[in-house]
Motif scaffolding. Structure first.
Motif, mmCIF file in Angstrom:
data_model
loop_
_atom_site.group_PDB
_atom_site.id
_atom_site.type_symbol
_atom_site.label_atom_id
_atom_site.label_comp_id
_atom_site.label_asym_id
_atom_site.label_seq_id
_atom_site.Cartn_x
_atom_site.Cartn_y
_atom_site.Cartn_z
ATOM 1 N N LEU A 40 0.817 -1.214 0.000
ATOM 2 C CA LEU A 40 0.000 0.000 0.000
ATOM 3 C C LEU A 40 0.854 1.268 0.000
ATOM 4 O O LEU A 40 0.442 2.303 -0.530
ATOM 5 C CB LEU A 40 -0.929 0.018 1.213
ATOM 6 N N ALA A 41 2.032 1.200 0.577
ATOM 7 C CA ALA A 41 2.912 2.373 0.633
ATOM 8 C C ALA A 41 3.467 2.731 -0.742
ATOM 9 O O ALA A 41 3.791 3.897 -0.989
ATOM 10 C CB ALA A 41 4.060 2.125 1.605
ATOM 11 N N ILE A 42 3.572 1.763 -1.635
ATOM 12 C CA ILE A 42 4.149 2.038 -2.961
ATOM 13 C C ILE A 42 3.292 3.023 -3.748
ATOM 14 O O ILE A 42 3.789 4.075 -4.162
ATOM 15 C CB ILE A 42 4.397 0.720 -3.723
ATOM 16 N N PRO A 43 1.996 2.754 -3.989
ATOM 17 C CA PRO A 43 1.228 3.754 -4.757
ATOM 18 C C PRO A 43 1.021 5.059 -4.001
ATOM 19 O O PRO A 43 0.969 6.128 -4.613
ATOM 20 C CB PRO A 43 -0.100 3.061 -5.054
ATOM 21 N N LEU A 44 0.916 4.984 -2.663
ATOM 22 C CA LEU A 44 0.733 6.215 -1.898
ATOM 23 C C LEU A 44 1.969 7.109 -1.960
ATOM 24 O O LEU A 44 1.853 8.328 -1.937
ATOM 25 C CB LEU A 44 0.386 5.893 -0.439
ATOM 26 N N SER A 45 3.142 6.517 -2.045
ATOM 27 C CA SER A 45 4.358 7.329 -2.141
ATOM 28 C C SER A 45 4.552 7.886 -3.541
ATOM 29 O O SER A 45 5.319 8.832 -3.727
ATOM 30 C CB SER A 45 5.578 6.509 -1.727
ATOM 31 N N LEU A 46 3.864 7.334 -4.511
ATOM 32 C CA LEU A 46 3.984 7.852 -5.876
ATOM 33 C C LEU A 46 3.207 9.159 -6.070
ATOM 34 O O LEU A 46 3.550 9.940 -6.954
ATOM 35 C CB LEU A 46 3.507 6.810 -6.883
ATOM 36 N N TYR A 47 2.177 9.401 -5.267
ATOM 37 C CA TYR A 47 1.383 10.620 -5.431
ATOM 38 C C TYR A 47 2.206 11.897 -5.296
ATOM 39 O O TYR A 47 2.126 12.759 -6.163
ATOM 40 C CB TYR A 47 0.200 10.634 -4.457
ATOM 41 N N PRO A 48 3.002 12.074 -4.235
ATOM 42 C CA PRO A 48 3.803 13.305 -4.173
ATOM 43 C C PRO A 48 4.831 13.404 -5.294
ATOM 44 O O PRO A 48 5.095 14.491 -5.811
ATOM 45 C CB PRO A 48 4.499 13.230 -2.808
ATOM 46 N N LEU A 49 5.409 12.264 -5.685
ATOM 47 C CA LEU A 49 6.388 12.285 -6.771
ATOM 48 C C LEU A 49 5.749 12.756 -8.073
ATOM 49 O O LEU A 49 6.308 13.580 -8.803
ATOM 50 C CB LEU A 49 7.011 10.898 -6.952
ATOM 51 N N VAL A 50 4.566 12.231 -8.369
ATOM 52 C CA VAL A 50 3.865 12.608 -9.596
ATOM 53 C C VAL A 50 3.403 14.061 -9.516
ATOM 54 O O VAL A 50 3.474 14.803 -10.502
ATOM 55 C CB VAL A 50 2.675 11.652 -9.851
ATOM 56 N N PHE A 51 2.959 14.500 -8.339
ATOM 57 C CA PHE A 51 2.499 15.870 -8.172
ATOM 58 C C PHE A 51 3.633 16.858 -8.433
ATOM 59 O O PHE A 51 3.455 17.844 -9.163
ATOM 60 C CB PHE A 51 1.937 16.054 -6.765
ATOM 61 N N VAL A 52 4.793 16.609 -7.858
ATOM 62 C CA VAL A 52 5.934 17.505 -8.055
ATOM 63 C C VAL A 52 6.411 17.459 -9.503
ATOM 64 O O VAL A 52 6.727 18.495 -10.097
ATOM 65 C CB VAL A 52 7.070 17.148 -7.075
ATOM 66 N N ALA A 53 6.418 16.278 -10.103
ATOM 67 C CA ALA A 53 6.812 16.174 -11.506
ATOM 68 C C ALA A 53 5.832 16.928 -12.396
ATOM 69 O O ALA A 53 6.231 17.581 -13.368
ATOM 70 C CB ALA A 53 6.888 14.706 -11.921
ATOM 71 N N ARG A 54 4.554 16.865 -12.067
ATOM 72 C CA ARG A 54 3.543 17.595 -12.846
ATOM 73 C C ARG A 54 3.743 19.105 -12.721
ATOM 74 O O ARG A 54 3.624 19.841 -13.706
ATOM 75 C CB ARG A 54 2.144 17.191 -12.356
ATOM 76 N N LEU A 55 4.065 19.581 -11.529
ATOM 77 C CA LEU A 55 4.334 21.009 -11.350
ATOM 78 C C LEU A 55 5.555 21.444 -12.155
ATOM 79 O O LEU A 55 5.558 22.524 -12.749
ATOM 80 C CB LEU A 55 4.551 21.338 -9.872
ATOM 81 N N GLU A 56 6.563 20.612 -12.186
ATOM 82 C CA GLU A 56 7.772 20.954 -12.943
ATOM 83 C C GLU A 56 7.497 21.004 -14.436
ATOM 84 O O GLU A 56 7.986 21.877 -15.139
ATOM 85 C CB GLU A 56 8.883 19.951 -12.646
#
Length: 86
Positions: free
Chosen positions: A16-32
């Motif tokens: 469960l931690a794997i997809p939940l940890s991907l959310y901030p990574l994807v969010f920051v990548a989207r902002l960039e």
């Protein structure tokens, strides 16, 4: 609680931690990619923490599965005789 149940709970938590940890990574990548400046310290810290959680969860799952195969007892139980001889 048995060892097998504890191991299962830890593995499910890691899964469960794997997809939940991907959310901030994807969010920051989207902002960039959208052109927003990447200067917010909170986003930088959240990105690094999420990456550490992702690497830790994947690492735990890999090591856990490998140890299960290494530690597993390959010898059959002593009370069972498969030859059929009496």
């Amino acid at each position: 609680m048995s060892d097998a149940l504890q191991r299962t709970i830890r593995r499910c938590t890691a899964v469960l931690a794997i997809p939940l940890s991907l959310y901030p990574l994807v969010f920051v990548a989207r902002l960039e990619t959208d052109g927003y400046p990447y200067t917010n310290l909170i986003l930088e810290v959240a990105d690094e923490i999420a990456l550490a959680v992702l690497v830790g969860a994947v690492g735990y799952l890999v090591v856990s599965v490998l140890l299960q195969f290494i530690v597993a007892d390959p010898a059959p139980s002593q009370g069972v005789d498969d030859t059929g001889a009496n």
